[in-house]
Design a protein around this motif. Structure first.
Motif, PDB file in Angstrom:
ATOM      1  N   ARG A  21       0.819  -1.206   0.000  1.00 54.98           N
ATOM      2  CA  ARG A  21       0.000   0.000   0.000  1.00 54.98           C
ATOM      3  C   ARG A  21       0.857   1.261   0.000  1.00 54.98           C
ATOM      4  O   ARG A  21       2.066   1.193   0.230  1.00 54.98           O
ATOM      5  CB  ARG A  21      -0.910  -0.003   1.237  1.00 54.98           C
ATOM      6  CG  ARG A  21      -1.920  -1.128   1.219  1.00 54.98           C
ATOM      7  CD  ARG A  21      -2.623  -1.318   2.556  1.00 54.98           C
ATOM      8  NE  ARG A  21      -3.574  -2.408   2.399  1.00 54.98           N
ATOM      9  CZ  ARG A  21      -4.821  -2.239   1.973  1.00 54.98           C
ATOM     10  NH1 ARG A  21      -5.284  -1.024   1.735  1.00 54.98           N
ATOM     11  NH2 ARG A  21      -5.629  -3.267   1.828  1.00 54.98           N
ATOM     12  N   ARG A  99     -12.838   4.614   7.504  1.00 51.59           N
ATOM     13  CA  ARG A  99     -12.184   4.985   6.250  1.00 51.59           C
ATOM     14  C   ARG A  99     -12.343   6.489   6.055  1.00 51.59           C
ATOM     15  O   ARG A  99     -13.449   7.003   5.880  1.00 51.59           O
ATOM     16  CB  ARG A  99     -12.818   4.243   5.078  1.00 51.59           C
ATOM     17  CG  ARG A  99     -12.052   4.430   3.776  1.00 51.59           C
ATOM     18  CD  ARG A  99     -12.800   3.851   2.594  1.00 51.59           C
ATOM     19  NE  ARG A  99     -11.963   3.820   1.405  1.00 51.59           N
ATOM     20  CZ  ARG A  99     -12.429   3.736   0.172  1.00 51.59           C
ATOM     21  NH1 ARG A  99     -13.739   3.662  -0.044  1.00 51.59           N
ATOM     22  NH2 ARG A  99     -11.596   3.717  -0.858  1.00 51.59           N
ATOM     23  N   GLY A 102      -8.271   9.077   2.899  1.00 50.78           N
ATOM     24  CA  GLY A 102      -7.269   8.241   2.253  1.00 50.78           C
ATOM     25  C   GLY A 102      -6.580   7.249   3.170  1.00 50.78           C
ATOM     26  O   GLY A 102      -5.546   6.668   2.794  1.00 50.78           O
ATOM     27  N   TYR A 103      -7.139   7.024   4.363  1.00 49.82           N
ATOM     28  CA  TYR A 103      -6.576   6.065   5.313  1.00 49.82           C
ATOM     29  C   TYR A 103      -7.660   5.092   5.761  1.00 49.82           C
ATOM     30  O   TYR A 103      -8.837   5.436   5.826  1.00 49.82           O
ATOM     31  CB  TYR A 103      -6.013   6.775   6.548  1.00 49.82           C
ATOM     32  CG  TYR A 103      -4.852   7.700   6.272  1.00 49.82           C
ATOM     33  CD1 TYR A 103      -3.536   7.241   6.331  1.00 49.82           C
ATOM     34  CD2 TYR A 103      -5.066   9.045   5.970  1.00 49.82           C
ATOM     35  CE1 TYR A 103      -2.465   8.093   6.087  1.00 49.82           C
ATOM     36  CE2 TYR A 103      -4.001   9.904   5.724  1.00 49.82           C
ATOM     37  CZ  TYR A 103      -2.705   9.427   5.785  1.00 49.82           C
ATOM     38  OH  TYR A 103      -1.653  10.261   5.541  1.00 49.82           O
ATOM     39  N   TYR A 142      -9.991  -0.249  -2.010  1.00 51.05           N
ATOM     40  CA  TYR A 142      -9.331  -0.140  -0.713  1.00 51.05           C
ATOM     41  C   TYR A 142      -7.866  -0.561  -0.759  1.00 51.05           C
ATOM     42  O   TYR A 142      -7.183  -0.522   0.252  1.00 51.05           O
ATOM     43  CB  TYR A 142     -10.055  -1.032   0.309  1.00 51.05           C
ATOM     44  CG  TYR A 142     -11.433  -0.576   0.711  1.00 51.05           C
ATOM     45  CD1 TYR A 142     -12.353  -0.133  -0.214  1.00 51.05           C
ATOM     46  CD2 TYR A 142     -11.826  -0.615   2.035  1.00 51.05           C
ATOM     47  CE1 TYR A 142     -13.624   0.264   0.152  1.00 51.05           C
ATOM     48  CE2 TYR A 142     -13.099  -0.230   2.425  1.00 51.05           C
ATOM     49  CZ  TYR A 142     -13.992   0.211   1.476  1.00 51.05           C
ATOM     50  OH  TYR A 142     -15.244   0.601   1.863  1.00 51.05           O
ATOM     51  N   ASP A 144      -5.015   0.578  -2.036  1.00 47.55           N
ATOM     52  CA  ASP A 144      -3.875   1.490  -1.944  1.00 47.55           C
ATOM     53  C   ASP A 144      -3.767   2.191  -0.593  1.00 47.55           C
ATOM     54  O   ASP A 144      -2.697   2.642  -0.204  1.00 47.55           O
ATOM     55  CB  ASP A 144      -3.972   2.561  -3.039  1.00 47.55           C
ATOM     56  CG  ASP A 144      -3.068   2.229  -4.232  1.00 47.55           C
ATOM     57  OD1 ASP A 144      -2.277   1.279  -4.118  1.00 47.55           O
ATOM     58  OD2 ASP A 144      -3.174   2.911  -5.255  1.00 47.55           O
ATOM     59  N   GLU A 145      -4.858   2.319   0.112  1.00 46.28           N
ATOM     60  CA  GLU A 145      -4.890   3.161   1.310  1.00 46.28           C
ATOM     61  C   GLU A 145      -4.100   2.540   2.461  1.00 46.28           C
ATOM     62  O   GLU A 145      -4.287   1.372   2.786  1.00 46.28           O
ATOM     63  CB  GLU A 145      -6.343   3.402   1.723  1.00 46.28           C
ATOM     64  CG  GLU A 145      -7.119   4.168   0.663  1.00 46.28           C
ATOM     65  CD  GLU A 145      -8.622   4.127   0.890  1.00 46.28           C
ATOM     66  OE1 GLU A 145      -9.085   3.236   1.629  1.00 46.28           O
ATOM     67  OE2 GLU A 145      -9.324   4.984   0.338  1.00 46.28           O
TER      68      GLU A 145
END
Length: 212
Positions: A21, A99, A102-103, A142, A144-145
């Motif tokens: 990620r 969520r 971006g996390y 989800y 990449d985060e």
């Protein structure tokens, strides 16, 4: 500035090639989640207060081993829903997830070394290595985060202390953010300091939506 951005892009491109990620960094995380973290610490305080009230209904000798943890988790889930609405949901295996910005934030009690208290399953190891492919989420958006943990510890008096946000990669804690780091004026106690919690002394929330 531009060179720093390029280095960051190259780093994240390399991580994607490794099936990992995006990289979370302390300063960016602290800035991008500043409002959310203040709310998370308040959520923790509110859940702790209600847990203390609820436990008073049960005599100590009749409390089941998991009663306190179940109450705390249920109240935390309820206040998380109140404070973050549909950004909070249950993922697979009934994992509570936030969520935002971006996390992905998971929630777990921490051991004495600050690591989440988990059974070492393949899925848990994937989380601690920031792997893209996870059985936790069906949604490919989800992948990449960065995954963070919001957790707390218990001191030798069995009091809740040290709520903090932590980032783990390659099975190593890279950084943690406490309330004192936020410069928000919000005080949250530390181990061997005056804790905000009480001795074991989150009501089920059905409003939390499940991940797709």
């Amino acid at each position: 500035m531009e060179q720093t951005q390029l280095l960051g892009e190259d780093n994240n491109s390399s991580r994607r090639m490794q099936g990992k990620r995006l990289l979370a960094e302390y300063d960016n995380c602290k800035l991008e989640l500043s409002k959310e973290l203040v709310l998370l610490f308040k959520t923790f305080e509110s859940a702790l207060g209600k847990t203390s009230e609820e436990l008073l209904k049960f005599k100590v000798q009749f409390r089941s081993r998991t009663l306190e943890a179940s109450i705390m988790q249920s109240y935390f889930a309820e206040y998380l829903q109140n404070n973050f609405a549909n950004k909070a949901f249950y993922g697979k295996y009934k994992r509570l997830v936030l969520r935002t910005n971006g996390y992905l934030i998971l929630f777990k009690k921490l051991n004495g070394k600050g690591y989440p208290m988990n059974i070492k399953t393949i899925n848990v190891q994937s989380i601690l290595n920031q792997n893209q492919a996870l059985d936790l989420f069906a949604n490919s958006d989800y992948n990449d985060e960065p995954i963070l943990y919001f957790g707390y510890q218990k001191n030798r008096f069995n009091e809740y202390v040290n709520p903090q946000l932590i980032y783990i990669d390659e099975n190593e804690i890279k950084f943690s953010i406490s309330a004192e780091d936020m410069d928000s004026g919000l005080y949250v106690g530390k181990v061997d300091d005056k804790p905000i919690g009480v001795s074991p002394k989150l009501k089920n929330s059905n409003k939390l939506k499940k991940a797709n």
